[in-house]
Design a protein around this motif. Sequence first.
Motif, PDB file in Angstrom:
ATOM      1  N   LEU A 163      46.612  47.495  40.205  1.00 32.88           N
ATOM      2  CA  LEU A 163      46.813  46.189  40.833  1.00 32.88           C
ATOM      3  C   LEU A 163      48.055  45.487  40.288  1.00 32.88           C
ATOM      4  N   ALA A 164      48.391  45.762  39.022  1.00 31.86           N
ATOM      5  CA  ALA A 164      49.532  45.103  38.391  1.00 31.86           C
ATOM      6  C   ALA A 164      50.033  45.930  37.217  1.00 31.86           C
ATOM      7  N   CYS A 165      51.273  45.695  36.856  1.00 33.62           N
ATOM      8  CA  CYS A 165      51.853  46.289  35.649  1.00 33.62           C
ATOM      9  C   CYS A 165      51.822  45.200  34.582  1.00 33.62           C
ATOM     10  N   GLY A 166      51.224  45.494  33.477  1.00 33.31           N
ATOM     11  CA  GLY A 166      51.133  44.506  32.414  1.00 33.31           C
ATOM     12  C   GLY A 166      52.453  44.307  31.702  1.00 33.31           C
ATOM     13  N   THR A 167      52.503  43.272  30.904  1.00 27.39           N
ATOM     14  CA  THR A 167      53.690  43.013  30.091  1.00 27.39           C
ATOM     15  C   THR A 167      53.410  43.278  28.620  1.00 27.39           C
ATOM     16  N   ARG A 168      52.116  43.499  28.292  1.00 31.21           N
ATOM     17  CA  ARG A 168      51.733  43.762  26.910  1.00 31.21           C
ATOM     18  C   ARG A 168      50.361  44.430  26.891  1.00 31.21           C
ATOM     19  N   ARG A 169      49.964  44.932  25.719  1.00 32.73           N
ATOM     20  CA  ARG A 169      48.608  45.462  25.547  1.00 32.73           C
ATOM     21  C   ARG A 169      47.771  44.312  25.012  1.00 32.73           C
ATOM     22  N   GLY A 170      47.099  43.640  25.895  1.00 31.81           N
ATOM     23  CA  GLY A 170      46.303  42.488  25.530  1.00 31.81           C
ATOM     24  C   GLY A 170      44.842  42.860  25.339  1.00 31.81           C
ATOM     25  N   PRO A 171      43.985  41.863  25.306  1.00 30.44           N
ATOM     26  CA  PRO A 171      42.547  42.111  25.156  1.00 30.44           C
ATOM     27  C   PRO A 171      41.984  42.840  26.381  1.00 30.44           C
ATOM     28  N   ALA A 172      40.802  43.404  26.209  1.00 30.84           N
ATOM     29  CA  ALA A 172      40.171  44.195  27.268  1.00 30.84           C
ATOM     30  C   ALA A 172      40.005  43.391  28.563  1.00 30.84           C
ATOM     31  N   THR A 173      39.715  42.116  28.454  1.00 34.67           N
ATOM     32  CA  THR A 173      39.545  41.298  29.659  1.00 34.67           C
ATOM     33  C   THR A 173      40.855  41.203  30.444  1.00 34.67           C
ATOM     34  N   GLU A 174      41.957  41.134  29.740  1.00 29.03           N
ATOM     35  CA  GLU A 174      43.271  41.097  30.391  1.00 29.03           C
ATOM     36  C   GLU A 174      43.605  42.468  30.987  1.00 29.03           C
ATOM     37  N   ALA A 175      43.293  43.527  30.258  1.00 29.79           N
ATOM     38  CA  ALA A 175      43.565  44.890  30.731  1.00 29.79           C
ATOM     39  C   ALA A 175      42.785  45.187  32.003  1.00 29.79           C
ATOM     40  N   ALA A 176      41.578  44.676  32.117  1.00 30.55           N
ATOM     41  CA  ALA A 176      40.735  44.935  33.292  1.00 30.55           C
ATOM     42  C   ALA A 176      41.315  44.333  34.572  1.00 30.55           C
ATOM     43  N   THR A 177      42.242  43.396  34.452  1.00 30.56           N
ATOM     44  CA  THR A 177      42.859  42.794  35.641  1.00 30.56           C
ATOM     45  C   THR A 177      43.996  43.653  36.187  1.00 30.56           C
ATOM     46  N   LEU A 178      44.352  44.722  35.484  1.00 23.64           N
ATOM     47  CA  LEU A 178      45.467  45.568  35.902  1.00 23.64           C
ATOM     48  C   LEU A 178      45.071  46.616  36.929  1.00 23.64           C
ATOM     49  N   TYR A 179      43.768  46.824  37.136  1.00 19.02           N
ATOM     50  CA  TYR A 179      43.330  47.896  38.029  1.00 19.02           C
ATOM     51  C   TYR A 179      42.012  47.555  38.702  1.00 19.02           C
ATOM     52  N   GLU A 180      41.748  48.307  39.764  1.00 15.54           N
ATOM     53  CA  GLU A 180      40.470  48.226  40.482  1.00 15.54           C
ATOM     54  C   GLU A 180      39.841  49.610  40.385  1.00 15.54           C
ATOM     55  N   LEU A 181      38.664  49.699  39.816  1.00 15.52           N
ATOM     56  CA  LEU A 181      37.976  50.973  39.660  1.00 15.52           C
ATOM     57  C   LEU A 181      37.374  51.383  41.000  1.00 15.52           C
ATOM     58  N   LEU A 182      37.795  52.543  41.511  1.00 14.18           N
ATOM     59  CA  LEU A 182      37.282  53.042  42.782  1.00 14.18           C
ATOM     60  C   LEU A 182      36.117  53.997  42.560  1.00 14.18           C
ATOM     61  N   GLU A 183      36.204  54.834  41.507  1.00 11.71           N
ATOM     62  CA  GLU A 183      35.130  55.754  41.136  1.00 11.71           C
ATOM     63  C   GLU A 183      35.137  55.912  39.630  1.00 11.71           C
ATOM     64  N   GLY A 184      33.980  56.193  39.063  1.00  9.79           N
ATOM     65  CA  GLY A 184      33.887  56.422  37.627  1.00  9.79           C
ATOM     66  C   GLY A 184      33.023  55.377  36.968  1.00  9.79           C
ATOM     67  N   ASP A 185      33.008  55.417  35.656  1.00 14.50           N
ATOM     68  CA  ASP A 185      32.175  54.513  34.886  1.00 14.50           C
ATOM     69  C   ASP A 185      32.842  53.155  34.737  1.00 14.50           C
ATOM     70  N   ARG A 186      32.113  52.213  34.178  1.00 18.70           N
ATOM     71  CA  ARG A 186      32.657  50.883  33.946  1.00 18.70           C
ATOM     72  C   ARG A 186      33.733  50.934  32.866  1.00 18.70           C
ATOM     73  N   PRO A 187      34.770  50.078  32.952  1.00 21.69           N
ATOM     74  CA  PRO A 187      35.872  50.126  32.004  1.00 21.69           C
ATOM     75  C   PRO A 187      35.553  49.574  30.618  1.00 21.69           C
ATOM     76  N   ASP A 188      34.343  49.069  30.390  1.00 18.86           N
ATOM     77  CA  ASP A 188      34.040  48.479  29.097  1.00 18.86           C
ATOM     78  C   ASP A 188      33.582  49.505  28.064  1.00 18.86           C
ATOM     79  N   GLN A 189      33.633  50.785  28.404  1.00 18.54           N
ATOM     80  CA  GLN A 189      33.291  51.824  27.451  1.00 18.54           C
ATOM     81  C   GLN A 189      34.495  52.137  26.582  1.00 18.54           C
ATOM     82  N   GLU A 190      34.268  52.857  25.488  1.00 18.32           N
ATOM     83  CA  GLU A 190      35.357  53.154  24.566  1.00 18.32           C
ATOM     84  C   GLU A 190      36.438  53.982  25.249  1.00 18.32           C
ATOM     85  N   THR A 191      37.658  53.928  24.689  1.00 17.50           N
ATOM     86  CA  THR A 191      38.804  54.600  25.278  1.00 17.50           C
ATOM     87  C   THR A 191      38.934  56.029  24.777  1.00 17.50           C
ATOM     88  N   VAL A 192      39.825  56.777  25.419  1.00 18.80           N
ATOM     89  CA  VAL A 192      40.065  58.188  25.106  1.00 18.80           C
ATOM     90  C   VAL A 192      40.544  58.331  23.683  1.00 18.80           C
TER      91      VAL A 192
END
Length: 98
Positions: free
Chosen positions: A69-98
Amino acid sequence: MVDTRDRLRIDKWLWQARFCKSRPVAVALVSGGHLRVNGQKVTKPGRAVGPGDVLTFAAHGQVRVLRILACGTRRGPATEAATLYELLEGDRPDQETV
């Protein structure tokens, strides 16, 4: 002519959106051929992506499909990161990262 202001390297975007813990992990994900952008396999971490692009990749044992949905300008908190994309398939984004 393509407007490059709203584009970002795929490895940097994955890191800013908190799908990868570090840029080197994001580079490895892309370089390993484990990511598709708009259905095409990408192996170059410098590939530019932007709003509207659809990413497909495996994370935490399942395939995730999301639209940027957007290109961020920084690596911010998870709530800010979640505004960068729309999940179409898969698990919720609040799980731990790779």
